[in-house]
Design a protein around this motif. Sequence first.
Motif, mmCIF file in Angstrom:
data_model
loop_
_atom_site.group_PDB
_atom_site.id
_atom_site.type_symbol
_atom_site.label_atom_id
_atom_site.label_comp_id
_atom_site.label_asym_id
_atom_site.label_seq_id
_atom_site.Cartn_x
_atom_site.Cartn_y
_atom_site.Cartn_z
ATOM 1 N N MET A 1 0.840 -1.163 0.000
ATOM 2 C CA MET A 1 0.000 0.000 0.000
ATOM 3 C C MET A 1 0.891 1.235 0.000
ATOM 4 S SD MET A 1 -3.112 0.915 2.594
ATOM 5 C CE MET A 1 -3.587 -0.781 2.627
ATOM 6 N N GLN A 2 0.511 2.197 -0.786
ATOM 7 C CA GLN A 2 1.330 3.400 -0.893
ATOM 8 C C GLN A 2 0.436 4.614 -0.649
ATOM 9 O OE1 GLN A 2 3.895 3.214 -4.272
ATOM 10 N NE2 GLN A 2 4.391 5.384 -4.225
ATOM 11 N N GLY B 1 -1.508 12.590 1.660
ATOM 12 C CA GLY B 1 -1.580 11.480 2.602
ATOM 13 C C GLY B 1 -2.648 10.444 2.297
ATOM 14 N N SER B 2 -3.409 10.618 1.202
ATOM 15 C CA SER B 2 -4.452 9.654 0.843
ATOM 16 C C SER B 2 -3.833 8.384 0.258
ATOM 17 C CB SER B 2 -5.396 10.265 -0.202
ATOM 18 O OG SER B 2 -6.080 11.364 0.324
ATOM 19 N N MET B 3 -4.594 7.308 0.309
ATOM 20 C CA MET B 3 -4.135 6.051 -0.262
ATOM 21 C C MET B 3 -4.129 6.165 -1.784
ATOM 22 S SD MET B 3 -5.454 2.195 0.555
ATOM 23 C CE MET B 3 -7.072 2.444 -0.076
ATOM 24 N N SER C 1 -7.465 11.564 -4.574
ATOM 25 C CA SER C 1 -7.860 12.822 -3.953
ATOM 26 C C SER C 1 -7.291 14.047 -4.655
ATOM 27 C CB SER C 1 -7.431 12.846 -2.480
ATOM 28 O OG SER C 1 -8.087 11.833 -1.768
ATOM 29 N N CYS C 2 -5.965 14.052 -4.876
ATOM 30 C CA CYS C 2 -5.337 15.258 -5.440
ATOM 31 C C CYS C 2 -4.767 15.046 -6.839
ATOM 32 C CB CYS C 2 -4.255 15.786 -4.496
ATOM 33 S SG CYS C 2 -2.781 14.759 -4.403
ATOM 34 N N GLY C 3 -4.755 13.818 -7.325
ATOM 35 C CA GLY C 3 -4.278 13.540 -8.675
ATOM 36 C C GLY C 3 -2.770 13.398 -8.810
ATOM 37 N N ALA C 4 -2.044 13.471 -7.706
ATOM 38 C CA ALA C 4 -0.588 13.346 -7.762
ATOM 39 C C ALA C 4 -0.194 11.951 -8.231
ATOM 40 C CB ALA C 4 0.013 13.627 -6.393
#
Length: 107
Positions: A1-2, A8-10, A22-25
């Motif tokens: 899991m990363q 900080g989202s999965m 969440s942020c598209g990174a």
Amino acid sequence: MQFCDECGSMMKADGDVMVCDSCGAEQARDADEEAAFVSTEEQSGDELIETEEGADFEGKPTATDVICDDCGHTVAWYTIKQTGAADEPPTRFFKCKECGYRWREYN
């Protein structure tokens, strides 16, 4: 899991990269990720709790504090299964040793 370094989202795998919903990174997948998974041996039949109609209760623990609604016999095999939330009591599934009638008991 990363987990995402930005928020900080999965993260989820998308080909060779990990993408944050969440942020598209995007980040490269960890090389150790595949090695982090552990496989276990398959459960034996003794560890499984069978509750469906064709379940084989014979050899399971025996309860003597019950009364069969079908024949009145006071001995039944039983299994226990957590059917609700963890903070709720488990459900006991019974099979009469005399007539084979099945029922459940909610505590």
